[in-house]
Design a protein around this motif. Structure first.
Motif, PDB file in Angstrom:
ATOM      1  N   VAL A 155       1.395  -4.003 -19.800  1.00  0.00           N
ATOM      2  CA  VAL A 155       0.684  -2.793 -19.365  1.00  0.00           C
ATOM      3  C   VAL A 155      -0.821  -2.977 -19.568  1.00  0.00           C
ATOM      4  CG1 VAL A 155       0.404  -0.309 -19.711  1.00  0.00           C
ATOM      5  CG2 VAL A 155       2.683  -1.348 -19.941  1.00  0.00           C
ATOM      6  N   GLY A 156      -1.213  -3.452 -20.725  1.00  0.00           N
ATOM      7  CA  GLY A 156      -2.634  -3.653 -21.010  1.00  0.00           C
ATOM      8  C   GLY A 156      -3.250  -4.742 -20.153  1.00  0.00           C
ATOM      9  N   ALA A 157      -2.489  -5.789 -19.889  1.00  0.00           N
ATOM     10  CA  ALA A 157      -3.001  -6.876 -19.048  1.00  0.00           C
ATOM     11  C   ALA A 157      -3.275  -6.370 -17.634  1.00  0.00           C
ATOM     12  CB  ALA A 157      -2.007  -8.031 -19.017  1.00  0.00           C
ATOM     13  N   VAL A 158      -2.370  -5.537 -17.118  1.00  0.00           N
ATOM     14  CA  VAL A 158      -2.569  -4.990 -15.765  1.00  0.00           C
ATOM     15  C   VAL A 158      -3.777  -4.052 -15.750  1.00  0.00           C
ATOM     16  CG1 VAL A 158      -1.552  -3.526 -13.964  1.00  0.00           C
ATOM     17  CG2 VAL A 158      -0.162  -5.284 -15.089  1.00  0.00           C
ATOM     18  N   ARG A 159      -3.913  -3.270 -16.814  1.00  0.00           N
ATOM     19  CA  ARG A 159      -5.075  -2.381 -16.906  1.00  0.00           C
ATOM     20  C   ARG A 159      -6.378  -3.200 -16.862  1.00  0.00           C
ATOM     21  NH1 ARG A 159      -3.406   0.702 -21.546  1.00  0.00           N
ATOM     22  NH2 ARG A 159      -1.941   1.889 -20.265  1.00  0.00           N
ATOM     23  N   LYS A 163       0.840  -1.208   0.000  1.00  0.00           N
ATOM     24  CA  LYS A 163       0.000   0.000   0.000  1.00  0.00           C
ATOM     25  C   LYS A 163       0.873   1.255   0.000  1.00  0.00           C
ATOM     26  CE  LYS A 163      -3.857  -2.142   2.424  1.00  0.00           C
ATOM     27  NZ  LYS A 163      -4.068  -2.611   3.801  1.00  0.00           N
ATOM     28  N   ALA A 164       2.081   1.121   0.571  1.00  0.00           N
ATOM     29  CA  ALA A 164       2.955   2.289   0.709  1.00  0.00           C
ATOM     30  C   ALA A 164       3.809   2.535  -0.540  1.00  0.00           C
ATOM     31  CB  ALA A 164       3.856   2.104   1.925  1.00  0.00           C
ATOM     32  N   ARG A 165       4.270   1.448  -1.166  1.00  0.00           N
ATOM     33  CA  ARG A 165       5.104   1.605  -2.369  1.00  0.00           C
ATOM     34  C   ARG A 165       5.040   0.328  -3.191  1.00  0.00           C
ATOM     35  NH1 ARG A 165       9.576  -1.703  -2.042  1.00  0.00           N
ATOM     36  NH2 ARG A 165      10.721  -1.861  -0.073  1.00  0.00           N
ATOM     37  N   THR A 166       5.544   0.398  -4.422  1.00  0.00           N
ATOM     38  CA  THR A 166       5.628  -0.795  -5.259  1.00  0.00           C
ATOM     39  C   THR A 166       6.569  -1.797  -4.599  1.00  0.00           C
ATOM     40  OG1 THR A 166       5.386   0.619  -7.191  1.00  0.00           O
ATOM     41  CG2 THR A 166       6.151  -1.633  -7.582  1.00  0.00           C
ATOM     42  N   VAL A 167       6.130  -3.046  -4.508  1.00  0.00           N
ATOM     43  CA  VAL A 167       6.963  -4.108  -3.934  1.00  0.00           C
ATOM     44  C   VAL A 167       7.670  -4.811  -5.088  1.00  0.00           C
ATOM     45  CG1 VAL A 167       6.969  -6.241  -2.603  1.00  0.00           C
ATOM     46  CG2 VAL A 167       5.398  -4.385  -1.984  1.00  0.00           C
ATOM     47  N   LEU A 168       8.990  -4.967  -4.925  1.00  0.00           N
ATOM     48  CA  LEU A 168       9.790  -5.543  -6.003  1.00  0.00           C
ATOM     49  C   LEU A 168       9.967  -7.053  -5.802  1.00  0.00           C
ATOM     50  CD1 LEU A 168      11.197  -4.596  -8.545  1.00  0.00           C
ATOM     51  CD2 LEU A 168      13.211  -4.058  -7.182  1.00  0.00           C
ATOM     52  N   MET A 169       9.662  -7.801  -6.854  1.00  0.00           N
ATOM     53  CA  MET A 169       9.843  -9.250  -6.823  1.00  0.00           C
ATOM     54  C   MET A 169      11.120  -9.598  -7.601  1.00  0.00           C
ATOM     55  SD  MET A 169       5.840 -10.294  -7.226  1.00  0.00           S
ATOM     56  CE  MET A 169       5.985 -11.982  -6.600  1.00  0.00           C
ATOM     57  N   ASP A 170      11.392 -10.893  -7.749  1.00  0.00           N
ATOM     58  CA  ASP A 170      12.608 -11.274  -8.471  1.00  0.00           C
ATOM     59  C   ASP A 170      12.298 -11.502  -9.949  1.00  0.00           C
ATOM     60  OD1 ASP A 170      11.271 -13.663  -8.288  1.00  0.00           O
ATOM     61  OD2 ASP A 170      12.892 -14.768  -7.316  1.00  0.00           O
ATOM     62  N   GLY A 171      13.305 -11.954 -10.696  1.00  0.00           N
ATOM     63  CA  GLY A 171      13.125 -12.209 -12.118  1.00  0.00           C
ATOM     64  C   GLY A 171      13.242 -13.698 -12.405  1.00  0.00           C
ATOM     65  N   GLY A 172      13.700 -14.030 -13.608  1.00  0.00           N
ATOM     66  CA  GLY A 172      13.768 -15.425 -14.015  1.00  0.00           C
ATOM     67  C   GLY A 172      14.683 -16.238 -13.109  1.00  0.00           C
ATOM     68  N   LEU A 173      14.260 -17.446 -12.792  1.00  0.00           N
ATOM     69  CA  LEU A 173      15.073 -18.341 -11.970  1.00  0.00           C
ATOM     70  C   LEU A 173      15.613 -19.482 -12.825  1.00  0.00           C
ATOM     71  CD1 LEU A 173      16.197 -19.235  -9.251  1.00  0.00           C
ATOM     72  CD2 LEU A 173      13.955 -20.128  -8.659  1.00  0.00           C
ATOM     73  N   VAL A 177       3.187   0.060 -13.440  1.00  0.00           N
ATOM     74  CA  VAL A 177       2.821   0.550 -12.105  1.00  0.00           C
ATOM     75  C   VAL A 177       1.628   1.504 -12.199  1.00  0.00           C
ATOM     76  CG1 VAL A 177       3.623   1.927 -10.134  1.00  0.00           C
ATOM     77  CG2 VAL A 177       5.136   0.200 -11.165  1.00  0.00           C
ATOM     78  N   ALA A 178       1.679   2.406 -13.173  1.00  0.00           N
ATOM     79  CA  ALA A 178       0.579   3.372 -13.333  1.00  0.00           C
ATOM     80  C   ALA A 178      -0.727   2.659 -13.664  1.00  0.00           C
ATOM     81  CB  ALA A 178       0.923   4.383 -14.428  1.00  0.00           C
ATOM     82  N   ALA A 179      -0.632   1.524 -14.335  1.00  0.00           N
ATOM     83  CA  ALA A 179      -1.839   0.764 -14.689  1.00  0.00           C
ATOM     84  C   ALA A 179      -2.443   0.066 -13.476  1.00  0.00           C
ATOM     85  CB  ALA A 179      -1.508  -0.264 -15.772  1.00  0.00           C
ATOM     86  N   GLY A 180      -1.664  -0.024 -12.384  1.00  0.00           N
ATOM     87  CA  GLY A 180      -2.247  -0.578 -11.168  1.00  0.00           C
ATOM     88  C   GLY A 180      -1.471  -1.696 -10.493  1.00  0.00           C
ATOM     89  N   ALA A 181      -0.279  -2.037 -10.985  1.00  0.00           N
ATOM     90  CA  ALA A 181       0.478  -3.126 -10.360  1.00  0.00           C
ATOM     91  C   ALA A 181       1.059  -2.683  -9.016  1.00  0.00           C
ATOM     92  CB  ALA A 181       1.598  -3.591 -11.272  1.00  0.00           C
ATOM     93  N   ASP A 182       0.888  -3.530  -8.007  1.00  0.00           N
ATOM     94  CA  ASP A 182       1.419  -3.273  -6.665  1.00  0.00           C
ATOM     95  C   ASP A 182       2.710  -4.043  -6.415  1.00  0.00           C
ATOM     96  OD1 ASP A 182      -1.013  -1.775  -5.506  1.00  0.00           O
ATOM     97  OD2 ASP A 182      -1.885  -3.591  -6.360  1.00  0.00           O
ATOM     98  N   PHE A 183       2.819  -5.202  -7.056  1.00  0.00           N
ATOM     99  CA  PHE A 183       4.012  -6.061  -6.962  1.00  0.00           C
ATOM    100  C   PHE A 183       4.565  -6.199  -8.378  1.00  0.00           C
ATOM    101  CE2 PHE A 183       1.307  -7.188  -3.457  1.00  0.00           C
ATOM    102  CZ  PHE A 183       2.150  -7.524  -2.405  1.00  0.00           C
ATOM    103  N   VAL A 184       5.843  -5.848  -8.582  1.00  0.00           N
ATOM    104  CA  VAL A 184       6.422  -5.913  -9.925  1.00  0.00           C
ATOM    105  C   VAL A 184       7.727  -6.697  -9.882  1.00  0.00           C
ATOM    106  CG1 VAL A 184       7.421  -4.570 -11.817  1.00  0.00           C
ATOM    107  CG2 VAL A 184       5.391  -3.722 -10.641  1.00  0.00           C
ATOM    108  N   GLY A 185       7.858  -7.623 -10.809  1.00  0.00           N
ATOM    109  CA  GLY A 185       9.109  -8.372 -10.964  1.00  0.00           C
ATOM    110  C   GLY A 185       9.228  -8.794 -12.396  1.00  0.00           C
ATOM    111  N   GLY A 186      10.098  -9.762 -12.674  1.00  0.00           N
ATOM    112  CA  GLY A 186      10.256 -10.256 -14.030  1.00  0.00           C
ATOM    113  C   GLY A 186       9.909 -11.722 -14.133  1.00  0.00           C
TER     114      GLY A 186
END
Ligand SMILES: [Zn+2]
Length: 296
Positions: free
Chosen positions: A218-222, A10-20, A266-275
């Motif tokens: 971006v469109g999927a998050v929207r 709620k406070a900021r975008t939470v960063l996840m990891d990328g490809g494993l 993020v602007a489209a509404g994502a709260d958790f972003v990673g790869g």
């Protein structure tokens, strides 16, 4: 701790990891070999990938257990070791996590289909996912991440199993394809249908991962934002896989192009972003730069 993860979102975008998987292959995991075996055989290398993601700025890393359901492992004769491998996967990520950071227990698809397309019943899928979820919780996961799901029915089996087998928050990410009429899973389920059914099943966050590059994400998050008030997760691929002459896989979307669209995600509404596939600790570091460390 889990409460504070959702509070953080709620406070900021939470960063996840990328490809494993792609990172493990770069460290020598043979093509076609199940990555989960490295949780026991090469824990040093798995832990190293987790540590690099945390060092790059990730708040959460996902365990090396994507293919860790008994049904998926059966393809390699490893079904009897499902619980052991998932406990090990969660312990490794936990050990790599600095204080105050989080571990997501990864639960990917079985690779099989439910009847009538396939041979499995919902009860069989649910039992396999419950075993995996319980083992990930035992190993120290903070949340369970049901991810890369292309069949809503299978995703619901996994979410229900995870909810039953543990008290951890359950996140679910579906893999959508961009079609002219919107975003749909391989099995033809649209965003609104997925959102309604998964919310009903009790998820704490919903999202999209894999398949789409960061521009199409971006469109999927929207579309997801329009469908649900739940916190949203977005983990785009670095474009599409490309095979070189030696059979090595690389991905078509370079780092700069990938990161360019992250503010739009993020602007489209994502709260958790990673790869997802093809993204590396460098991508996560660049996302962190873009979102949090902008100097100019
Ligand atoms: Zn992927």
């Amino acid at each position: 701790m889990n409460g504070s993860l959702l509070d953080l979102a709620k406070a900021r975008t939470v960063l996840m990891d990328g490809g494993l998987g792609t990172e493990l292959m770069a460290r020598g995991l043979p093509q076609g070999s199940p990555p989960e075996t490295w949780d026991l055989e090469r824990p040093d290398l798995v832990e190293d990938v987790h540590r690099r993601y945390f060092a790059a700025g990730a708040d959460i890393v996902s365990t090396n257990s994507f293919g860790g359901s008994r049904i998926k492992l059966a393809g390699h004769g490893l079904e009897a070791r499902a619980a052991e491998l998932n406990v090990a996967a969660a312990r490794l990520a936990r050990r790599a996590a600095p204080p105050g950071k989080w571990v997501a227990g990864s639960i990917g698809p079985t690779g099989k289909f439910l009847k009538p397309q396939g041979e499995f019943t919902e009860d069989e899928f649910t039992a396999a996912f419950a075993e995996q979820a319980a083992a990930l919780a035992e190993g120290g996961a903070d949340i369970l991440l049901v991810e890369t799901q292309y069949d809503l029915r299978e995703a619901l089996c996994a979410v229900r199993a995870a909810r039953r087998a543990s008290s951890l928050p359950v996140f679910a990410t579906m893999t959508f394809n961009a079609l002219p009429r919107g975003y749909f899973t391989l099995m033809g389920d649209g965003v609104a249908k997925c959102a309604a059914a998964l919310a009903e099943a009790g998820i704490s966050a919903l999202g999209a991962n894999c398949s789409l590059d960061s521009e199409r994400m971006v469109g999927a998050v929207r579309a997801l934002r329009a469908a649900t008030p739940l916190p949203l997760v977005a983990q785009a691929n670095a474009g599409q896989p490309v095979l070189d002459a030696e059979g090595r896989v690389s991905y078509s979307q370079g780092l700069e192009d990938y990161v360019r669209f992250v503010p739009d995600i993020v602007a489209a509404g994502a709260d958790f972003v990673g790869g997802c596939c093809g993204t590396t600790p460098d991508y996560i570091n660049a996302i962190a730069e873009k979102l949090f460390r902008r100097t100019s």
